[in-house]
Structure formats: structure tokens, C-alpha cells
Design an enzyme around this catalytic site. Structure first.
Site, PDB file in Angstrom:
ATOM      1  N   ARG A  40     -28.211 -28.100  70.976  1.00  0.00           N
ATOM      2  CA  ARG A  40     -28.372 -29.486  70.532  1.00  0.00           C
ATOM      3  C   ARG A  40     -29.502 -29.625  69.505  1.00  0.00           C
ATOM      4  O   ARG A  40     -29.424 -30.475  68.617  1.00  0.00           O
ATOM      5  CB  ARG A  40     -28.623 -30.400  71.732  1.00  0.00           C
ATOM      6  CG  ARG A  40     -27.324 -30.720  72.451  1.00  0.00           C
ATOM      7  CD  ARG A  40     -27.564 -31.574  73.655  1.00  0.00           C
ATOM      8  NE  ARG A  40     -26.331 -32.233  74.064  1.00  0.00           N
ATOM      9  CZ  ARG A  40     -26.134 -32.771  75.258  1.00  0.00           C
ATOM     10  NH1 ARG A  40     -27.088 -32.727  76.167  1.00  0.00           N
ATOM     11  NH2 ARG A  40     -25.002 -33.363  75.553  1.00  0.00           N
ATOM     12  N   LYS A 197     -14.649 -32.765  89.202  1.00  0.00           N
ATOM     13  CA  LYS A 197     -14.233 -33.981  89.913  1.00  0.00           C
ATOM     14  C   LYS A 197     -13.112 -34.736  89.223  1.00  0.00           C
ATOM     15  O   LYS A 197     -13.228 -35.126  88.070  1.00  0.00           O
ATOM     16  CB  LYS A 197     -15.431 -34.924  90.066  1.00  0.00           C
ATOM     17  CG  LYS A 197     -16.387 -34.498  91.163  1.00  0.00           C
ATOM     18  CD  LYS A 197     -17.540 -35.461  91.285  1.00  0.00           C
ATOM     19  CE  LYS A 197     -17.243 -36.590  92.263  1.00  0.00           C
ATOM     20  NZ  LYS A 197     -18.335 -37.592  92.239  1.00  0.00           N
ATOM     21  N   GLY A 346     -20.385 -30.804  78.320  1.00  0.00           N
ATOM     22  CA  GLY A 346     -21.530 -29.896  78.310  1.00  0.00           C
ATOM     23  C   GLY A 346     -21.202 -28.535  78.900  1.00  0.00           C
ATOM     24  O   GLY A 346     -21.532 -27.495  78.317  1.00  0.00           O
TER      25      GLY A 346
HETATM   26  P1  ADP Z   1     -17.875 -30.629  81.516  1.00  0.00           P
HETATM   27  O1  ADP Z   1     -19.379 -30.622  81.617  1.00  0.00           O
HETATM   28  O2  ADP Z   1     -17.367 -29.654  80.500  1.00  0.00           O
HETATM   29  O3  ADP Z   1     -17.318 -32.013  81.351  1.00  0.00           O
HETATM   30  P2  ADP Z   1     -17.550 -30.736  84.380  1.00  0.00           P
HETATM   31  O4  ADP Z   1     -18.981 -31.127  84.498  1.00  0.00           O
HETATM   32  O5  ADP Z   1     -16.505 -31.724  84.680  1.00  0.00           O
HETATM   33  O6  ADP Z   1     -17.291 -30.093  82.927  1.00  0.00           O
HETATM   34  O7  ADP Z   1     -17.269 -29.507  85.364  1.00  0.00           O
HETATM   35  C1  ADP Z   1     -17.956 -28.299  85.272  1.00  0.00           C
HETATM   36  C2  ADP Z   1     -18.110 -27.645  86.608  1.00  0.00           C
HETATM   37  O8  ADP Z   1     -16.878 -27.519  87.292  1.00  0.00           O
HETATM   38  C3  ADP Z   1     -18.642 -26.227  86.453  1.00  0.00           C
HETATM   39  O9  ADP Z   1     -19.947 -26.179  86.950  1.00  0.00           O
HETATM   40  C4  ADP Z   1     -17.681 -25.384  87.293  1.00  0.00           C
HETATM   41  O10 ADP Z   1     -18.335 -24.422  88.101  1.00  0.00           O
HETATM   42  C5  ADP Z   1     -16.987 -26.409  88.145  1.00  0.00           C
HETATM   43  N1  ADP Z   1     -15.667 -25.958  88.613  1.00  0.00           N
HETATM   44  C6  ADP Z   1     -14.635 -25.557  87.867  1.00  0.00           C
HETATM   45  N2  ADP Z   1     -13.613 -25.159  88.648  1.00  0.00           N
HETATM   46  C7  ADP Z   1     -14.006 -25.314  89.930  1.00  0.00           C
HETATM   47  C8  ADP Z   1     -13.406 -25.066  91.199  1.00  0.00           C
HETATM   48  N3  ADP Z   1     -12.175 -24.588  91.305  1.00  0.00           N
HETATM   49  N4  ADP Z   1     -14.122 -25.353  92.310  1.00  0.00           N
HETATM   50  C9  ADP Z   1     -15.366 -25.850  92.218  1.00  0.00           C
HETATM   51  N5  ADP Z   1     -15.996 -26.110  91.037  1.00  0.00           N
HETATM   52  C10 ADP Z   1     -15.323 -25.843  89.912  1.00  0.00           C
HETATM   53 MG    MG Z   2     -20.672 -31.178  83.259  1.00  0.00          MG
END
Ligand code: ADP
Ligand code: MG
Length: 395
Positions: A40, A197, A346
Site C-alpha cells: 500500500r 464468511k 486484502g
Molecule cells: P479477502 O480479505 O480477500 O476479502 P476474506 O477476508 O474474506 O478474504 O477471507 C480470507 C480468509 O479466509 C483467509 O484467512 C483464509 O485462511 C480463510 N479461509 C479460506 N478458506 C477457508 C476454509 N475452508 N476454512 C476456513 N477458513 C478459510
Molecule cells: Mg480479509
């Protein structure tokens, strides 16, 4: 949302000798005072350099983390000031708060604006008071903090009510790309969603589903969809209250789900893993990544796409045993020969970097996860709406 075309830096006229307040997004991950990813800060440099080259003096405001409206050394921008100085090749004067009478150095970085409760205050007058302090003695305002434009905060929103204003080049580029995704995407348009989520992402699914040709769902959120199909998901992430909603999304016929998953008993580097079909997840296991057959199926669905938006890792990519799904799908997106490919979020952007995928193979990697999702949800983003108001001409 429609912020219209935002006035850019050009609209501010001659900046030579002008004092410009710049809101930058310098919210980097820290381990103690070590910056673990300076993406960033790097992304902020071009606009700052452009303003300096135009002869402006700049006062940079930024936040780091979520301090509670009072100074807290754990959230100091001190190490960011040092890194910014290195990247700019300039001396950066780091100060606790804006002082219009202080020596007028070329580059001043203010300490974390969230150390003042006025930055995030719900009370308009409180916020406006802090904004007036930030704007004191300055000639105009440039917002380049895309990662914060969804916040109605003093340094993002209220200052633009006070000073002639413009969007910085990063904000302009981010909003141009997101406008391409929302206004007239080239088709087929495929969205890939993952992450932890479902409830975080339901609004964006709701808004995007009618507009896309395909939605590929992996990550922790896929298990609520799999449950909606009637599968047992063991100890995988599950949001039971969202199952009905997922069922209506599945009715669209546009959603593709994994066919196999990598399961383990624990979220650990040394956990024993196996790959199982989605209708055979053992009751005592957690699904922590999509399996190889799913990577192949998703890659197949991506072929021929002309527009792709990806948000959310396909698995717990932070741990090597559960990184292959994210690496596979991200690589498939990066390899598309003739598509606008956009990464938002992120953790997704961090995955691209830590898994060693060449960033330049994507059309755009957004610096703002929450902001890009809210944009795609069709929400009005306060920080963009306020830039679109008024002429943005320097007095
Ligand atoms: P972003 O920041 O790209 O929007 P999110 O914050 O929604 O993404 O999600 C990222 C997190 O989701 C990561 O820390 C990853 O470990 C977790 N994750 C991905 N797949 C799974 C899973 N099957 N079970 C638990 N956590 C998961
Ligand atoms: Mg995230």
C-alpha cells in the site's frame, strides 16, 4: 453506485507553491515495527511524486489499524514514515499532528489520524471539527486512499467539504476499473468468491448474480452452499442461518461449487490431509481447501471469460497444505489471455504475493477489499460521492 467521473489532480490547476492535504492508504500489516507487506505504501507513491513534481508541498494523512481514538504506540505510523521516505527518495517529516505554522517541509506525514476520536466520530460536529484542524492553512485536498473511501471519516469525507478537492491517481484508477466491472463488462463475466464468511459477501452475491454469467464459490463460504445442497460438511465453517439464502442463489443456475475438498482434523501445518468428494466429508473433519478436481473444473469454467473478478482465497492459503486451491485458481485467472482480471480483498492480494504469482499478470489488484466489495454491492461510497461534488478547483 455512480460517483460520476471524479475530478482528478489536473482539475486543481497550477499546484506550484500550493500546500496539499493528501489522504493516503498506508494501512500496512506490521509485525512489531517491521512492515510485512509494503504494497500500500508503494501504491501511494506515484500520486505523492506527481504532486511534488508539480511543485506542491504535501501533508499526508493516513490511518493504521483500529486504535481507539487515542494515541497508541502499537499503531504508530513511525515505521511507515521511514519506509515512505525510502520509497520517495525524500526526507519525510513525521509529526504528531498538523501544525499550519510549523516549518513548511516538502513532505510531512501526520501520525495516525485515528489517534484523534474526531476522525471516526459518528457525531458530525465532532468530525467536522477535526477535519477543520486537518485542513487549516492548506490549499486543497487530494484523496488517494481507496481503501478508506467507504468510510464517512473526517480525513476521507469531511475535509472534502472544506477544501477544493480531487481524486488521486490511485483512486481514479481503482474506480475506473470497478466502473468497467459494473457498467458494461465484456462477457462472459465470471466472478470467483471465497474467503471465510458467507454473511460478509451475501450482499455482493445478491447484487452480482443477475449481472454475471458464472459465480464460482470456494473457500470457507462454500460449505454453507454445500449444506444447501444437502451435503454433510463435518466441522467445516458453516453458517446455518444463511443456508436458505444460499439455496436461492443456487436456483439461479449460475453458481458452481467445488466437487472435492481437502480435509484435515486441524488447521495446522503438520495436519494429515486427504482429498474427499463433497458428498463424503467425514463428520470429524474440516474442509480447508478445494481439491484438485475442483481446481480443474473452476479453471475450465474460466476459459473464454473476458471479465473476471476474484475475491477471497479458495482455502486456508496461509498454510502450505491448504494453499494449492488458491494457487491453482489464481494461476488460471492470471493465465487468461484476453480478459480484464481484477483481484479485490486484502487476503486475496496477499495470497497473490505470498504464493509467488506475478502480480503484473492481473489486470488490476485492488488496494481496498471492503471498498471494492461495497462498490460492487452498488452502495454509495461517501469518500467518492463527496469528491464528485463541487468543482475541485484550487483557490
Ligand atoms: P479477502 O480479505 O480477500 O476479502 P476474506 O477476508 O474474506 O478474504 O477471507 C480470507 C480468509 O479466509 C483467509 O484467512 C483464509 O485462511 C480463510 N479461509 C479460506 N478458506 C477457508 C476454509 N475452508 N476454512 C476456513 N477458513 C478459510
Ligand atoms: Mg480479509
Amino acid at each position: 453506485m455512480s460517483a460520476g467521473r471524479l475530478p482528478g489532480i489536473d482539475s486543481l490547476g497550477d499546484l506550484s507553491g500550493k500546500r496539499v492535504l493528501v489522504r493516503a492508504d498506508l494501512n500496512v500489516p506490521l509485525d512489531g515495527d517491521t512492515i510485512t507487506d509494503d504494497g500500500r505504501i508503494r501504491a501511494s507513491v506515484p500520486t505523492l511524486r506527481r504532486l511534488l513534481d508539480a511543485g506542491a508541498q504535501i501533508v499526508v494523512a493516513a490511518h493504521l489499524g483500529r486504535p481507539k481514538g487515542a494515541p497508541d504506540p502499537a499503531y504508530s505510523l513511525a515505521s511507515v514514515a521511514r519506509r515512505l521516505g525510502e520509497l520517495l527518495g525524500r526526507n519525510v517529516t513525521f509529526v504528531d499532528s498538523h501544525d499550519p505554522e510549523a516549518a513548511k517541509d516538502d513532505v510531512v506525514l501526520l501520525e495516525n489520524v485515528r489517534f484523534d476520536a474526531g476522525e471516526t466520530a459518528k457525531d458530525e460536529a465532532h468530525r467536522a471539527g477535526f477535519a477543520a484542524k486537518l485542513a487549516d492553512g492548506l490549499d486543497c485536498y487530494v484523496d488517494d486512499a481507496f481503501g478508506a473511501v467507504h468510510r464517512r471519516h473526517a480525513s476521507v469525507y469531511d475535509v472534502a467539504k472544506i477544501l477544493p478537492h480531487a481524486a488521486g491517481d490511485l483512486v481514479a484508477r481503482e474506480t475506473d476499473v470497478l466502473a468497467q466491472l459494473t457498467e458494461s463488462p465484456r462477457r462472459p463475466y465470471v466472478v470467483v468468491l471465497g474467503g471465510s464468511k458467507v454473511s460478509d459477501k451475501l450482499a455482493v452475491i445478491d447484487h452480482l448474480l443477475p449481472r454475471v454469467d458464472g459465480l464460482l464459490v470456494g473457500g470457507g463460504m462454500c460449505f454453507t452452499f454445500l449444506a444447501a445442497l444437502g451435503h454433510q460438511v463435518g466441522r467445516s465453517l458453516l453458517e446455518p442461518d444463511q443456508i436458505d439464502r444460499c439455496r436461492t442463489f443456487l436456483d439461479s443456475g449460475k453458481v458452481a461449487l467445488p466437487v472435492d475438498v481437502v480435509v484435515a482434523e486441524a488447521v495446522a501445518n503438520d495436519a494429515a490431509t486427504s482429498v474427499v468428494p463433497v458428498d463424503a466429508i467425514p463428520p470429524d473433519m474440516m474442509g480447508l481447501d478445494i481439491g484438485p478436481a475442483s481446481v480443474a473444473a473452476f479453471s475450465d469454467r474460466l476459459q473464454g471469460a473476458r471479465t473476471v473478478f476474484w475475491n477471497g482465497p479458495m482455502g486456508v492459503f496461509e498454510l502450505a497444505p491448504f494453499a494449492a486451491g488458491t494457487l491453482g485458481v489464481a494461476s488460471a485467472i492470471a493465465a487468461l489471455p484476453d480478459a480484464l482480471t481484477v483481484v479485490g480483498g486484502g487476503d486475496s492480494a496477499a495470497a497473490v504475493r505470498t504464493l509467488g504469482i506475478d502480480e503484473s499478470r492481473f489486470g488490476h489488484i485492488s488496494t481496498g477489499g471492503g471498498a471494492s466489495l461495497e462498490y460492487l454491492e452498488g452502495k454509495e461510497l461517501p469518500g467518492l460521492a463527496v469528491l464528485a461534488e463541487g468543482e475541485g478547483r484550487a483557490g
